[in-house]
Design an enzyme around this catalytic site. Structure first.
Site, PDB file in Angstrom:
ATOM      1  N   CYS A  97       0.865  -1.177   0.000  1.00 51.13           N
ATOM      2  CA  CYS A  97       0.000   0.000   0.000  1.00 51.13           C
ATOM      3  C   CYS A  97       0.906   1.233   0.000  1.00 51.13           C
ATOM      4  O   CYS A  97       1.736   1.388   0.896  1.00 51.13           O
ATOM      5  CB  CYS A  97      -0.846  -0.093   1.269  1.00 51.13           C
ATOM      6  SG  CYS A  97      -1.895   1.302   1.544  1.00 51.13           S
ATOM      7  N   CYS A 108     -11.665  14.056   4.311  1.00 49.65           N
ATOM      8  CA  CYS A 108     -12.733  13.121   4.692  1.00 49.65           C
ATOM      9  C   CYS A 108     -12.725  13.017   6.219  1.00 49.65           C
ATOM     10  O   CYS A 108     -11.663  12.919   6.842  1.00 49.65           O
ATOM     11  CB  CYS A 108     -12.506  11.754   4.056  1.00 49.65           C
ATOM     12  SG  CYS A 108     -12.445  11.846   2.255  1.00 49.65           S
ATOM     13  N   GLY A 159      -2.894  10.224   0.789  1.00 49.54           N
ATOM     14  CA  GLY A 159      -3.093  11.062  -0.382  1.00 49.54           C
ATOM     15  C   GLY A 159      -4.128  10.540  -1.356  1.00 49.54           C
ATOM     16  O   GLY A 159      -4.543   9.385  -1.304  1.00 49.54           O
ATOM     17  N   GLU A 160      -4.549  11.436  -2.230  1.00 49.83           N
ATOM     18  CA  GLU A 160      -5.526  11.095  -3.263  1.00 49.83           C
ATOM     19  C   GLU A 160      -4.774  11.024  -4.603  1.00 49.83           C
ATOM     20  O   GLU A 160      -4.359  12.053  -5.141  1.00 49.83           O
ATOM     21  CB  GLU A 160      -6.627  12.165  -3.289  1.00 49.83           C
ATOM     22  CG  GLU A 160      -7.529  12.129  -4.505  1.00 49.83           C
ATOM     23  CD  GLU A 160      -8.154  10.765  -4.803  1.00 49.83           C
ATOM     24  OE1 GLU A 160      -8.620  10.082  -3.878  1.00 49.83           O
ATOM     25  OE2 GLU A 160      -8.164  10.375  -5.987  1.00 49.83           O
ATOM     26  N   SER A 189      -6.875   3.773  -5.961  1.00 52.41           N
ATOM     27  CA  SER A 189      -8.036   3.979  -5.103  1.00 52.41           C
ATOM     28  C   SER A 189      -8.343   5.465  -5.066  1.00 52.41           C
ATOM     29  O   SER A 189      -7.474   6.283  -4.776  1.00 52.41           O
ATOM     30  CB  SER A 189      -7.718   3.473  -3.684  1.00 52.41           C
ATOM     31  OG  SER A 189      -8.784   3.772  -2.809  1.00 52.41           O
ATOM     32  N   SER A 212     -13.754   4.737  -3.360  1.00 49.58           N
ATOM     33  CA  SER A 212     -14.072   4.795  -1.931  1.00 49.58           C
ATOM     34  C   SER A 212     -15.417   5.490  -1.776  1.00 49.58           C
ATOM     35  O   SER A 212     -15.500   6.713  -1.785  1.00 49.58           O
ATOM     36  CB  SER A 212     -12.983   5.575  -1.184  1.00 49.58           C
ATOM     37  OG  SER A 212     -11.742   4.921  -1.340  1.00 49.58           O
ATOM     38  N   LEU A 213     -16.455   4.695  -1.637  1.00 40.10           N
ATOM     39  CA  LEU A 213     -17.813   5.251  -1.687  1.00 40.10           C
ATOM     40  C   LEU A 213     -18.303   5.673  -0.295  1.00 40.10           C
ATOM     41  O   LEU A 213     -18.673   6.813  -0.090  1.00 40.10           O
ATOM     42  CB  LEU A 213     -18.744   4.203  -2.304  1.00 40.10           C
ATOM     43  CG  LEU A 213     -19.967   4.749  -3.023  1.00 40.10           C
ATOM     44  CD1 LEU A 213     -19.568   5.597  -4.214  1.00 40.10           C
ATOM     45  CD2 LEU A 213     -20.879   3.608  -3.471  1.00 40.10           C
ATOM     46  N   HIS A 214     -18.370   4.739   0.615  1.00 43.45           N
ATOM     47  CA  HIS A 214     -18.705   4.972   2.039  1.00 43.45           C
ATOM     48  C   HIS A 214     -20.138   5.420   2.307  1.00 43.45           C
ATOM     49  O   HIS A 214     -20.597   5.355   3.448  1.00 43.45           O
ATOM     50  CB  HIS A 214     -17.776   6.004   2.712  1.00 43.45           C
ATOM     51  CG  HIS A 214     -16.331   5.761   2.474  1.00 43.45           C
ATOM     52  ND1 HIS A 214     -15.739   4.550   2.700  1.00 43.45           N
ATOM     53  CD2 HIS A 214     -15.355   6.564   1.996  1.00 43.45           C
ATOM     54  CE1 HIS A 214     -14.457   4.631   2.392  1.00 43.45           C
ATOM     55  NE2 HIS A 214     -14.200   5.837   1.956  1.00 43.45           N
ATOM     56  N   ASN A 288     -11.059   2.271  11.241  1.00 45.08           N
ATOM     57  CA  ASN A 288      -9.930   2.260  12.148  1.00 45.08           C
ATOM     58  C   ASN A 288      -9.977   3.610  12.869  1.00 45.08           C
ATOM     59  O   ASN A 288      -9.706   4.629  12.250  1.00 45.08           O
ATOM     60  CB  ASN A 288      -8.649   2.117  11.321  1.00 45.08           C
ATOM     61  CG  ASN A 288      -7.537   1.480  12.109  1.00 45.08           C
ATOM     62  OD1 ASN A 288      -7.600   1.381  13.327  1.00 45.08           O
ATOM     63  ND2 ASN A 288      -6.512   1.053  11.408  1.00 45.08           N
ATOM     64  N   CYS A 331      -4.139   4.524   6.803  1.00 42.40           N
ATOM     65  CA  CYS A 331      -4.163   5.875   6.274  1.00 42.40           C
ATOM     66  C   CYS A 331      -3.654   6.986   7.199  1.00 42.40           C
ATOM     67  O   CYS A 331      -4.414   7.614   7.920  1.00 42.40           O
ATOM     68  CB  CYS A 331      -5.614   6.163   5.886  1.00 42.40           C
ATOM     69  SG  CYS A 331      -5.766   7.196   4.446  1.00 42.40           S
TER      70      CYS A 331
HETATM   71  N1  SAH Z   1      -7.499   8.984  -1.248  1.00 38.96           N
HETATM   72  C1  SAH Z   1      -7.755   7.676  -1.734  1.00 38.96           C
HETATM   73  C2  SAH Z   1      -6.707   6.647  -1.370  1.00 38.96           C
HETATM   74  C3  SAH Z   1      -6.140   6.707   0.011  1.00 38.96           C
HETATM   75  S1  SAH Z   1      -7.261   6.306   1.326  1.00 38.96           S
HETATM   76  C4  SAH Z   1      -9.128   7.221  -1.302  1.00 38.96           C
HETATM   77  O1  SAH Z   1      -9.736   7.894  -0.461  1.00 38.96           O
HETATM   78  O2  SAH Z   1      -9.579   6.215  -1.831  1.00 38.96           O
HETATM   79  C5  SAH Z   1      -7.350   4.549   1.151  1.00 38.96           C
HETATM   80  C6  SAH Z   1      -8.581   3.925   1.762  1.00 38.96           C
HETATM   81  O3  SAH Z   1      -8.537   4.007   3.208  1.00 38.96           O
HETATM   82  C7  SAH Z   1      -9.866   4.596   1.338  1.00 38.96           C
HETATM   83  O4  SAH Z   1     -10.803   3.639   0.935  1.00 38.96           O
HETATM   84  C8  SAH Z   1     -10.273   5.320   2.595  1.00 38.96           C
HETATM   85  O5  SAH Z   1     -11.644   5.565   2.631  1.00 38.96           O
HETATM   86  C9  SAH Z   1      -9.824   4.358   3.681  1.00 38.96           C
HETATM   87  N2  SAH Z   1      -9.750   4.958   4.997  1.00 38.96           N
HETATM   88  C10 SAH Z   1      -9.412   6.221   5.324  1.00 38.96           C
HETATM   89  N3  SAH Z   1      -9.453   6.402   6.656  1.00 38.96           N
HETATM   90  C11 SAH Z   1      -9.819   5.232   7.197  1.00 38.96           C
HETATM   91  C12 SAH Z   1     -10.047   4.784   8.533  1.00 38.96           C
HETATM   92  N4  SAH Z   1      -9.861   5.606   9.565  1.00 38.96           N
HETATM   93  N5  SAH Z   1     -10.433   3.503   8.731  1.00 38.96           N
HETATM   94  C13 SAH Z   1     -10.579   2.666   7.675  1.00 38.96           C
HETATM   95  N6  SAH Z   1     -10.398   3.014   6.397  1.00 38.96           N
HETATM   96  C14 SAH Z   1     -10.018   4.298   6.147  1.00 38.96           C
HETATM   97 FE1  SF4 Z   2     -10.250  11.213   1.921  1.00 37.69          FE
HETATM   98 FE2  SF4 Z   2      -8.539   9.419   0.793  1.00 37.69          FE
HETATM   99 FE3  SF4 Z   2      -7.764  11.971   1.319  1.00 37.69          FE
HETATM  100 FE4  SF4 Z   2      -8.176  10.281   3.332  1.00 37.69          FE
HETATM  101  S1  SF4 Z   2      -6.619  10.086   1.766  1.00 37.69           S
HETATM  102  S2  SF4 Z   2      -8.885  12.447   3.194  1.00 37.69           S
HETATM  103  S3  SF4 Z   2      -9.897   9.064   2.564  1.00 37.69           S
HETATM  104  S4  SF4 Z   2      -9.353  11.332  -0.111  1.00 37.69           S
END
Ligand code: SAH
Ligand code: SF4
Length: 345
Positions: A97, A108, A159-160, A189, A212-214, A288, A331
């Site tokens: 990862c 987020c 990061g995104e 992702s 990453s829908l949520h 988490n 993350c």
């Molecule tokens: N920015 C991208 C990729 C990095 S985050 C994205 O958001 O997809 C990677 C994944 O970790 C995403 O699916 C994100 O929603 C998840 N994630 C972020 N914080 C988390 C947490 N506290 N617990 C579980 N998953 C988390």
């Molecule tokens: Fe949102 Fe992915 Fe950035 Fe975390 S790393 S703030 S889940 S976009």
């Protein structure tokens, strides 16, 4: 720091040396990476010295968990930027990862990286070096009962990736064309940067895409994932459908389970409708918890019930394991705990 140099222009670092030295160096960096420059056994010491430091970062923290099958690194770039990678070993897989940015600007609410804010984009070399480092680790140190090379790379660290498009694209090109990873084994992702998904669909490689829908309605999603207000669900779904159509690669949907927030039967129904339209695989993972999140993780029985609800409607679902919980391998968390914010406190 040779990883910060494009692999096709390594000759610039070895001016005056014969061409085969350049090929040898490229092999050491990208084909059979090693943890230390001294392990580049067929390069004379003087050549190795000219290259300077091998890695574009220092290993600030290395942690192991899950009986040695999870390893997490906090790398520190010379300017102070933090870069995290997590390696997870399985009997027939080794998944890394990686981070695409130091920090993240998208905020987020449940994400440790998001709570920290944005430091800077990572360079293609800094992204590729994370992959090379893990390859070198697997080859030279190894993990119990795990292949000696990476089988998968996922952009699920800090990061995104699609907010750092050009550099991420170049890093993917190096992984595929120079390191020899298959595009299919690389998963991008994204939180849902719609123009980025469309650009990625135009690239020549069939990389895997995870969204990453949520949350499955705009009201709830907008409260968890602020960027949803710019790219609402309907546009996101259309971009994902476009990716599916162009690449014929199965999409995945990531769903972080938060108690009383997105673990309801109502959300399961709405999620199922989206997943079925996109023929997507849904990955559920319990939140988490981070020091700043107000949300709590759904209980194991709720996660199982939610998965059952989705399956009943015909959706493919996996409950993802929570590898590395003990070392906060989610993350942005290691950096948060290290107490050093990085570039911008
Ligand atoms: N920015 C991208 C990729 C990095 S985050 C994205 O958001 O997809 C990677 C994944 O970790 C995403 O699916 C994100 O929603 C998840 N994630 C972020 N914080 C988390 C947490 N506290 N617990 C579980 N998953 C988390
Ligand atoms: Fe949102 Fe992915 Fe950035 Fe975390 S790393 S703030 S889940 S976009």
């Amino acid at each position: 720091m040779p990883y910060l140099h494009p692999p096709e222009r390594l000759d610039e670092l070895l001016e005056g040396e014969p061409a085969y030295r350049v090929d040898q160096l490229r092999d050491w960096l990208y084909r059979t990476p090693v943890l230390s420059g001294q392990d580049m056994t067929n390069l004379p010491a003087a050549v190795r010295e000219r290259l300077g430091l091998l890695w574009p970062f220092q290993v600030e923290v290395e942690q192991a968990a899950d009986g040695g099958k999870t390893r997490k690194w906090l790398f520190r770039a010379p300017d102070g930027a933090a870069i995290e990678s997590v390696l997870m070993g399985y009997p027939r897989r080794a998944t890394l990862c990686i981070s695409s940015q130091a920090g993240c600007a998208l905020g987020c609410t449940f994400c440790a990286t998001g709570q920290f804010g944005f430091e800077r984009h990572l360079d293609p070399g800094e992204i590729t070096a994370q992959v090379a480092y893990a390859q070198a680790f697997l080859r030279q140190v190894g993990m119990p009962g795990t292949p000696d090379h990476l089988t998968n790379v996922v952009f699920m660290g800090m990061g995104e990736p699609l907010a750092n498009y050009t550099r991420v694209r170049e890093a993917m090109r190096r992984m595929i064309e120079v390191m020899g990873l298959s595009a299919r084994s690389i998963t991008v992702s994204t939180v849902g940067i719609v123009p980025g998904i469309r650009r990625l669909a135009d690239e020549p490689w069939p990389a895997s895409l995870a969204v990453s829908l949520h949350a499955a309605d705009d009201e709830l999603r907008g409260s968890l994932v602020p960027i949803n207000r710019r790219y609402p669900l309907q546009e996101l779904e259309a971009a994902a459908a476009h990716y599916l159509e162009k690449k014929r690669r199965r999409l995945s949907i990531e769903w972080t389970m938060m108690e009383g927030v997105n673990d309801t039967v109502d959300q399961a129904g709405k999620l199922a409708a989206i997943a079925l339209r996109l023929r997507a695989h849904v990955n559920l993972i319990a939140l988490n918890p981070t020091p700043l999140t107000e949300q709590r993780a759904s209980s194991e029985s709720t996660v199982k019930g939610f998965a059952r609800e989705l399956r009943r409607r015909g959706v493919n679902v996996t409950i993802r394991d929570t590898r590395g919980r003990a070392i906060d391998a989610a993350c942005g968390q290691l950096r948060l705990l290290s107490g050093k914010p990085g570039l911008t406190p």
